[in-house]
Design a protein around this motif. Structure first.
Motif, PDB file in Angstrom:
ATOM      1  N   ILE A 138      -5.685   4.900   9.601  1.00  0.00           N
ATOM      2  CA  ILE A 138      -4.347   5.431   9.337  1.00  0.00           C
ATOM      3  C   ILE A 138      -3.815   6.178  10.560  1.00  0.00           C
ATOM      4  N   ARG A 139      -4.683   6.963  11.201  1.00  0.00           N
ATOM      5  CA  ARG A 139      -4.284   7.708  12.393  1.00  0.00           C
ATOM      6  C   ARG A 139      -3.790   6.753  13.497  1.00  0.00           C
ATOM      7  N   PHE A 140      -4.485   5.631  13.663  1.00  0.00           N
ATOM      8  CA  PHE A 140      -4.098   4.653  14.675  1.00  0.00           C
ATOM      9  C   PHE A 140      -2.733   4.056  14.368  1.00  0.00           C
ATOM     10  N   GLU A 141      -2.484   3.709  13.109  1.00  0.00           N
ATOM     11  CA  GLU A 141      -1.189   3.148  12.708  1.00  0.00           C
ATOM     12  C   GLU A 141      -0.065   4.143  12.984  1.00  0.00           C
ATOM     13  N   LEU A 142      -0.291   5.391  12.642  1.00  0.00           N
ATOM     14  CA  LEU A 142       0.738   6.406  12.826  1.00  0.00           C
ATOM     15  C   LEU A 142       0.964   6.716  14.301  1.00  0.00           C
ATOM     16  N   TYR A 143      -0.108   6.649  15.094  1.00  0.00           N
ATOM     17  CA  TYR A 143       0.023   6.880  16.537  1.00  0.00           C
ATOM     18  C   TYR A 143       0.924   5.812  17.170  1.00  0.00           C
ATOM     19  N   ALA A 144       0.704   4.551  16.778  1.00  0.00           N
ATOM     20  CA  ALA A 144       1.530   3.468  17.308  1.00  0.00           C
ATOM     21  C   ALA A 144       2.985   3.654  16.894  1.00  0.00           C
ATOM     22  N   LEU A 145       3.197   4.122  15.657  1.00  0.00           N
ATOM     23  CA  LEU A 145       4.554   4.355  15.166  1.00  0.00           C
ATOM     24  C   LEU A 145       5.216   5.503  15.918  1.00  0.00           C
ATOM     25  N   LYS A 146       4.459   6.566  16.133  1.00  0.00           N
ATOM     26  CA  LYS A 146       4.992   7.729  16.837  1.00  0.00           C
ATOM     27  C   LYS A 146       5.293   7.401  18.297  1.00  0.00           C
ATOM     28  N   SER A 169     -11.801   1.141   0.821  1.00  0.00           N
ATOM     29  CA  SER A 169     -11.233   1.434   2.140  1.00  0.00           C
ATOM     30  C   SER A 169     -10.080   0.492   2.456  1.00  0.00           C
ATOM     31  N   ILE A 170     -10.318  -0.795   2.226  1.00  0.00           N
ATOM     32  CA  ILE A 170      -9.299  -1.799   2.539  1.00  0.00           C
ATOM     33  C   ILE A 170      -8.090  -1.641   1.634  1.00  0.00           C
ATOM     34  N   PHE A 171      -8.309  -1.454   0.324  1.00  0.00           N
ATOM     35  CA  PHE A 171      -7.199  -1.344  -0.608  1.00  0.00           C
ATOM     36  C   PHE A 171      -6.368  -0.084  -0.335  1.00  0.00           C
ATOM     37  N   LEU A 172      -7.033   1.026  -0.047  1.00  0.00           N
ATOM     38  CA  LEU A 172      -6.302   2.257   0.260  1.00  0.00           C
ATOM     39  C   LEU A 172      -5.477   2.098   1.537  1.00  0.00           C
ATOM     40  N   PHE A 173      -6.047   1.435   2.526  1.00  0.00           N
ATOM     41  CA  PHE A 173      -5.324   1.224   3.774  1.00  0.00           C
ATOM     42  C   PHE A 173      -4.124   0.305   3.553  1.00  0.00           C
ATOM     43  N   ARG A 174      -4.289  -0.751   2.758  1.00  0.00           N
ATOM     44  CA  ARG A 174      -3.178  -1.657   2.468  1.00  0.00           C
ATOM     45  C   ARG A 174      -2.082  -0.938   1.667  1.00  0.00           C
ATOM     46  N   MET A 175      -2.479  -0.047   0.767  1.00  0.00           N
ATOM     47  CA  MET A 175      -1.496   0.726   0.024  1.00  0.00           C
ATOM     48  C   MET A 175      -0.712   1.638   0.966  1.00  0.00           C
ATOM     49  N   PHE A 176      -1.414   2.244   1.921  1.00  0.00           N
ATOM     50  CA  PHE A 176      -0.744   3.058   2.936  1.00  0.00           C
ATOM     51  C   PHE A 176       0.211   2.191   3.763  1.00  0.00           C
ATOM     52  N   GLN A 177      -0.265   1.020   4.194  1.00  0.00           N
ATOM     53  CA  GLN A 177       0.575   0.125   4.992  1.00  0.00           C
ATOM     54  C   GLN A 177       1.831  -0.297   4.240  1.00  0.00           C
ATOM     55  N   GLU A 178       1.671  -0.650   2.975  1.00  0.00           N
ATOM     56  CA  GLU A 178       2.812  -1.089   2.172  1.00  0.00           C
ATOM     57  C   GLU A 178       3.808   0.047   1.996  1.00  0.00           C
ATOM     58  N   SER A 179       3.296   1.257   1.777  1.00  0.00           N
ATOM     59  CA  SER A 179       4.177   2.425   1.650  1.00  0.00           C
ATOM     60  C   SER A 179       4.940   2.673   2.942  1.00  0.00           C
TER      61      SER A 179
END
Length: 266
Positions: A138-146, A169-179
């Protein structure tokens, strides 16, 4: 007069038999009702289990497709972009050449494309999620966004990180991505806050934004719009991992998504 005791006796016996018969009928009806309720409950459990297994298979197929897609993008498109970048770098063009500035711009575009593709392939590849952990993914995804300057991003982790099993882990990450995808496409937000909270009993993932918000009930019922489908995907994944999902939003009031997962079965 002698017939009176006999009539009384017969009457009492008749009443007793009538009561027993009524009791027998009531008992049979009660047992039948119980049996019907049990059968309905068993059928509901079987139906729910079938739906869960079907949904699980569907999502597993989707994850395998993501993994294959990520690998293909990395091996083919990524390689082609790298070759193009290498080709541009060896062109004998000095700073005084009229095409030098255009060449530099093209190189920068290629660099960004390679970087973005690398981020995309990492997001699609499920092995990486389980290797580095949910928080770092999640931190990596947000860093790229920032880094892209699209949103102001705030990320907090409270408590010692616990490692989930691969599916969670995968399902929680996909839920974060979709959000996050819904925020980028629909919310018009300028600020996003993501909080991860670990305790002995429960894990909480909270995603909030200051966007335009929406009517949650209408979106949950919608199956035609992309946002409706996205919410359905989030709820489906939450159901499969036993997560408690709540979404609070109103038009003009932003959105707050809270996902709670019990830690006791980890």
């Amino acid at each position: 007069m002698h017939e009176t005791p006999e009539i009384y006796f017969v009457t009492v016996i008749g009443i007793i038999l009538g009561v027993l018969l009524v009791g027998f009928i009531v008992t049979i009806l009660f047992l039948y009702q119980r049996r019907q309720q049990k059968q309905e409950a068993d059928m509901e459990k079987m139906r729910d289990k079938f739906e869960r297994e079907a949904l699980r298979s569907q999502l597993e197929i989707q994850e395998n497709a993501f993994k294959t897609m990520g690998q293909e993008l990395h091996d083919n498109i990524g390689q082609m972009l790298s070759v193009a970048k290498l080709t541009l770098s060896v062109l004998p063009i000095d700073k005084q050449h009229p095409a030098y500035e255009q060449l530099q711009n093209s190189t920068e575009v290629l660099n960004k494309a390679i970087f973005d593709l690398s981020n995309l392939t990492k997001s699609l590849h499920t092995d990486r999620i389980t290797q580095v952990g949910l928080a770092d993914s999640i931190r990596f995804e947000l860093y790229a966004l920032k880094k892209g300057g699209i949103l102001d991003v705030h990320f907090h982790v409270d408590g010692a990180e616990e490692q989930f099993n691969e599916q969670k882990s995968i399902f929680l990450f996909r839920m974060f991505q979709e959000s996050l995808n819904n925020i980028l496409k629909h919310s018009k937000a300028t600020d996003v806050e993501v909080d991860l909270s670990y305790s002995d009993d429960v894990f909480i993932l909270r995603i909030s934004d200051n966007g335009i918000g929406f009517n949650v009930a209408e979106k949950k019922q919608s199956t035609n719009s992309h946002s409706g489908v996205g919410l359905k995907s989030i709820f489906n994944r939450a159901k499969l991992i036993g997560a408690d999902l709540s979404i609070h939003s109103e038009p003009g009031q932003g959105t707050d998504i809270r996902i709670e997962v019990p830690m006791k079965d980890e």
